[in-house]
Motif scaffolding. Structure first.
Motif, PDB file in Angstrom:
ATOM      1  N   GLU A 131      57.638  10.648  -1.504  1.00 37.94           N
ATOM      2  CA  GLU A 131      57.537   9.306  -0.932  1.00 37.94           C
ATOM      3  C   GLU A 131      58.292   9.276   0.397  1.00 37.94           C
ATOM      4  OE1 GLU A 131      58.487   4.625  -2.171  1.00 37.94           O
ATOM      5  OE2 GLU A 131      59.352   6.273  -3.330  1.00 37.94           O
ATOM      6  N   TRP A 180      60.654   7.697   1.338  1.00 40.29           N
ATOM      7  CA  TRP A 180      61.715   6.855   0.768  1.00 40.29           C
ATOM      8  C   TRP A 180      62.930   6.756   1.666  1.00 40.29           C
ATOM      9  CZ3 TRP A 180      66.732   7.470  -1.127  1.00 40.29           C
ATOM     10  CH2 TRP A 180      67.165   6.578  -2.116  1.00 40.29           C
ATOM     11  N   SER A 181      63.267   7.833   2.359  1.00 42.74           N
ATOM     12  CA  SER A 181      64.472   7.863   3.174  1.00 42.74           C
ATOM     13  C   SER A 181      64.468   6.763   4.224  1.00 42.74           C
ATOM     14  CB  SER A 181      64.621   9.231   3.849  1.00 42.74           C
ATOM     15  OG  SER A 181      65.776   9.288   4.647  1.00 42.74           O
ATOM     16  N   TYR A 198      63.951   2.837   2.671  1.00 48.19           N
ATOM     17  CA  TYR A 198      65.107   2.184   2.051  1.00 48.19           C
ATOM     18  C   TYR A 198      66.401   2.399   2.836  1.00 48.19           C
ATOM     19  CZ  TYR A 198      62.116   1.168  -1.899  1.00 48.19           C
ATOM     20  OH  TYR A 198      61.104   0.680  -2.689  1.00 48.19           O
ATOM     21  N   LYS A 217      69.787   0.890  -2.629  1.00 49.48           N
ATOM     22  CA  LYS A 217      69.348   2.123  -3.282  1.00 49.48           C
ATOM     23  C   LYS A 217      69.948   3.357  -2.614  1.00 49.48           C
ATOM     24  CE  LYS A 217      65.045   0.435  -5.271  1.00 49.48           C
ATOM     25  NZ  LYS A 217      63.606   0.696  -5.492  1.00 49.48           N
ATOM     26  N   GLN A 218      70.444   3.229  -1.383  1.00 44.09           N
ATOM     27  CA  GLN A 218      71.086   4.350  -0.707  1.00 44.09           C
ATOM     28  C   GLN A 218      72.594   4.172  -0.631  1.00 44.09           C
ATOM     29  OE1 GLN A 218      69.089   5.549   2.914  1.00 44.09           O
ATOM     30  NE2 GLN A 218      67.080   5.550   1.933  1.00 44.09           N
ATOM     31  N   PHE A 242      66.908   9.524  -4.167  1.00 47.94           N
ATOM     32  CA  PHE A 242      65.467   9.503  -4.411  1.00 47.94           C
ATOM     33  C   PHE A 242      65.109  10.026  -5.800  1.00 47.94           C
ATOM     34  CE2 PHE A 242      61.293  11.703  -4.080  1.00 47.94           C
ATOM     35  CZ  PHE A 242      60.507  10.567  -4.005  1.00 47.94           C
ATOM     36  N   ASP A 278      65.720   7.331  -8.286  1.00 48.76           N
ATOM     37  CA  ASP A 278      64.974   6.088  -8.074  1.00 48.76           C
ATOM     38  C   ASP A 278      63.491   6.338  -8.341  1.00 48.76           C
ATOM     39  OD1 ASP A 278      64.802   3.307  -7.329  1.00 48.76           O
ATOM     40  OD2 ASP A 278      63.930   3.981  -5.435  1.00 48.76           O
ATOM     41  N   THR A 279      62.727   6.676  -7.354  1.00 47.27           N
ATOM     42  CA  THR A 279      61.312   6.980  -7.588  1.00 47.27           C
ATOM     43  C   THR A 279      61.152   8.184  -8.512  1.00 47.27           C
ATOM     44  OG1 THR A 279      60.819   6.120  -5.385  1.00 47.27           O
ATOM     45  CG2 THR A 279      59.100   7.414  -6.465  1.00 47.27           C
ATOM     46  N   GLY A 297      61.904  13.010  -0.801  1.00 44.62           N
ATOM     47  CA  GLY A 297      61.987  11.611  -0.414  1.00 44.62           C
ATOM     48  C   GLY A 297      61.953  11.371   1.074  1.00 44.62           C
ATOM     49  N   GLU A 298      61.528  12.363   1.834  1.00 46.73           N
ATOM     50  CA  GLU A 298      61.385  12.191   3.273  1.00 46.73           C
ATOM     51  C   GLU A 298      60.036  12.736   3.696  1.00 46.73           C
ATOM     52  OE1 GLU A 298      63.526  13.969   7.224  1.00 46.73           O
ATOM     53  OE2 GLU A 298      64.821  13.002   5.750  1.00 46.73           O
ATOM     54  N   CYS A 307      53.260   7.445  -1.407  1.00 51.17           N
ATOM     55  CA  CYS A 307      53.990   7.868  -2.603  1.00 51.17           C
ATOM     56  C   CYS A 307      52.982   8.403  -3.600  1.00 51.17           C
ATOM     57  CB  CYS A 307      54.752   6.676  -3.191  1.00 51.17           C
ATOM     58  SG  CYS A 307      55.679   7.061  -4.695  1.00 51.17           S
TER      59      CYS A 307
END
Length: 337
Positions: free
Chosen positions: A163, A165-166, A169, A174-175, A184, A187-188, A240-241, A246
């Motif tokens: 995802e 994600w970095s 979020y 979450k970070q 990550f 979380d996901t 997550g990057e 996703c």
């Protein structure tokens, strides 16, 4: 019609508000009380209820105040707060004798999971963890058929999730590790780990893990090699990057079949005897309240339990311990319990 389930909410943030827009139109549910440190979040939830012609729930800044004042007026509570707060809040709910729909991941550590399991057993409360995969008919059908021996012995599992994600979020709680309990992967990636825990249907024996933070205060990438107690091998890869989007692929290699499925149980492919697999698709249950109501009433079994949450927690604690030791092999259930 029977009386609607009287619901309390702990954590009235964006996730709870999104669900409330649907739940407020369900005659089986009545919002009674909500607790959140943000007055704006409480006001938003109240507005969702009144806009649908429902009474605004009683608002509280502190969840313990809500439970003390309203426990006799509630049947169940939905908890949707930062991960690190789940254990204290969930235990307080079940100790108040209320059923619980708890956002994923269940808790952040094995000791927290053990305390919640013990509290649930003492109270007898229904506790459902809101994992889409844990409530997916495709995941549950796969588990049932594997248990029945249709696919043969499980040999190995390869699970991947990714995802953007970095960036998505950046600056979010979450970070912030003190609130999130991880990055990550927790979380996901929790969806991937939870679904593998369900389908592998066995405890983990050993794990070796590496994490990369890529300039963030939490892990963004994670690579894991593990062994189940039955001997099957498992790999997890979490990235997550990357570009927006996703997705997840989980491949389970059995002696007599190959099963591919995603972490949320939205699709599945089964290949037996070398035949080409046909993709099956199912609606991902973005409304866990329907499943929660069915489980509470006894119309459906609880497939997303605190016991699987404990198995997940043992895996996660092992991953953290190994990554902290640069990939050292960690025995699950010894160093992590």
């Amino acid at each position: 019609m029977s009386r609607p389930m009287r619901l309390g909410v702990i954590g009235a943030g964006l996730k709870a508000a999104d669900y409330a827009r649907g739940w407020v139109h369900m005659p089986e549910v009545a919002f009674v009380a909500a607790a959140d440190v943000s007055g704006a979040s409480l006001a938003r939830l109240a507005g969702i209820c009144t806009a649908a012609g429902r009474p605004a729930p009683h608002g509280f800044e502190d969840f313990r105040g809500m439970l003390a004042a309203c426990a006799g007026e509630l049947d169940a509570v939905y908890v949707s707060t930062p991960h690190a707060l789940h254990a204290e809040q969930a235990i307080a709910v079940v100790e108040a004798g209320l059923d619980l729909l708890l956002e994923k991941p269940m808790v952040t550590t094995v000791p927290e999971a053990q305390r919640l399991v013990e509290a649930q057993r003492r109270s007898g409360a229904t506790v459902v963890i809101a994992f889409q995969g844990g409530l997916s008919p495709l995941v549950l059908d796969t588990q049932r058929r594997a248990r029945g021996g249709e696919f043969g012995e499980l040999v190995s599992v390869a699970a991947v999730i990714w995802e953007g994600w970095s960036n998505a979020y950046a600056g979010h709680w979450k970070q912030r590790p003190e609130l999130s309990g991880g990055g990550f992967m927790f979380d996901t990636g929790a969806h991937m780990m939870n679904t593998v825990c369900l389908l592998a249907d066995a405890d983990f024996d050993r794990v070796s893990a590496y994490m990369g933070h890529r300039g963030k205060p939490v892990d963004i990438v994670c690579a894991v090699s593990a062994r189940l107690e039955g001997g099957a091998l498992v790999t997890f890869t979490a990235a997550g990057e990357g570009p927006p989007g996703c997705a997840s692929h989980i491949t389970l290699f059995y002696a007599g079949a190959i099963v591919r499925i995603d972490a949320w149980g939205g699709w599945r492919e089964i290949s037996v005897a070398g035949r080409a697999a046909v993709r099956e698709e199912a609606e991902i249950r973005d409304n866990p309240m329907k499943s929660f109501l069915a489980i509470r009433s006894g119309a459906a079994p609880n497939s997303s339990t605190v016991d699987n949450g404990l198995r997940f927690a043992r895996l996660w604690d092992g991953i953290k311990a190994s990554a902290a030791q640069d990939g050292a092999s960690i025995r699950i259930g010894a160093e992590t319990s």
